[in-house]
Design a protein around this motif. Structure first.
Motif, PDB file in Angstrom:
ATOM      1  N   LYS A 178       0.703  -1.255  -0.061  1.00 14.62           N
ATOM      2  CA  LYS A 178      -0.011  -0.023  -0.040  1.00 14.62           C
ATOM      3  C   LYS A 178       0.881   1.322  -0.271  1.00 14.62           C
ATOM      4  O   LYS A 178       1.957   1.208   0.426  1.00 14.62           O
ATOM      5  CB  LYS A 178      -0.961   0.014   1.155  1.00 14.62           C
ATOM      6  N   ARG A 179       0.400   2.319  -0.513  1.00 15.17           N
ATOM      7  CA  ARG A 179       1.133   3.699  -0.545  1.00 15.17           C
ATOM      8  C   ARG A 179       2.499   3.383  -1.292  1.00 15.17           C
ATOM      9  O   ARG A 179       3.635   4.032  -0.897  1.00 15.17           O
ATOM     10  CB  ARG A 179       1.144   4.132   0.807  1.00 15.17           C
ATOM     11  N   GLU A 182       4.745   6.202  -1.805  1.00 16.53           N
ATOM     12  CA  GLU A 182       6.076   7.186  -0.784  1.00 16.53           C
ATOM     13  C   GLU A 182       6.924   6.190  -0.920  1.00 16.53           C
ATOM     14  O   GLU A 182       8.278   6.840  -0.721  1.00 16.53           O
ATOM     15  CB  GLU A 182       5.150   6.682   0.609  1.00 16.53           C
TER      16      GLU A 182
END
Length: 193
Positions: A178-179, A182
């Motif tokens: 996830k993410r 980043e």
């Protein structure tokens, strides 16, 4: 104690890279390179030194003397287990494990490493997979590496791969974190250094 020269018939000074040690010392991990007293503690504590083409002590010697070709085409950094035994016991606090990673990064960056080495393929594909998905999918990683290194081994292991697929241990679609954006920012920042 006199050092043996690498396994070449004759090495001339003009064949050496006089800036190689400076380059390695300027990067994180190579700072204390010139502090080495060639005591051999690193080689004596390394669990894999008996299968390396050059021991860790000899790698440091070769770097300092400018044997870039021999260092970059050596199997030694690729066999490093990252156990940190050498680093912990070094009387001059040389970050030998970091130095091995530094050599591997330079070898990959310059496309200069031992040919047909499974460890090199494994490292390159792991990095690609982390950049793409944020994590490593072991089944895919092994499939890709075996495809590049030995197609026959891939065929021999296909039965195991099929069993893992049927039991749900080998997903059809590689997992992503996830993410992921980043992580990409962190990786982009670390590549700038």
């Amino acid at each position: 104690m006199a050092q043996e020269l690498p396994n070449k018939s004759v090495i001339y000074e003009r064949q050496l890279d006089v800036n190689f040690a400076d380059l390695m010392q300027s990067m994180p991990g190579g700072e204390n390179l010139r502090r080495c007293i060639q005591c051999g503690t690193c080689s004596a504590t390394c669990p894999f030194s008996h299968v390396m083409d050059y021991t860790p002590r000899k790698i440091i010697y070769l770097i300092r003397e400018g044997f870039k070709e021999e260092v970059m085409s050596s199997f030694t950094p690729w066999l490093c287990a990252s156990c940190f035994s050498c680093r912990v016991r070094c009387p001059k606090e040389i970050k030998i494990t970091d130095l091995m990673y530094l050599i591997k990064r330079e070898a990959i960056k310059n496309n200069h490493y031992p040919p047909k080495t499974p460890i090199v393929s494994l490292t390159k594909e792991s990095v690609k997979m982390i950049h793409k998905n944020g994590r490593i999918s072991e089944g895919y990683l092994m499939g890709i590496v075996l495809l590049k290194v030995s197609f026959l081994k891939l065929l021999r292991m296909s039965g195991l791969g099929l069993k893992m697929l049927l039991t749900g241990r080998f997903p059809l679609i590689p997992e992503k974190i996830k993410r992921h954006g980043e992580l990409k920012k962190i990786l982009a920042f670390s590549n700038k250094k």
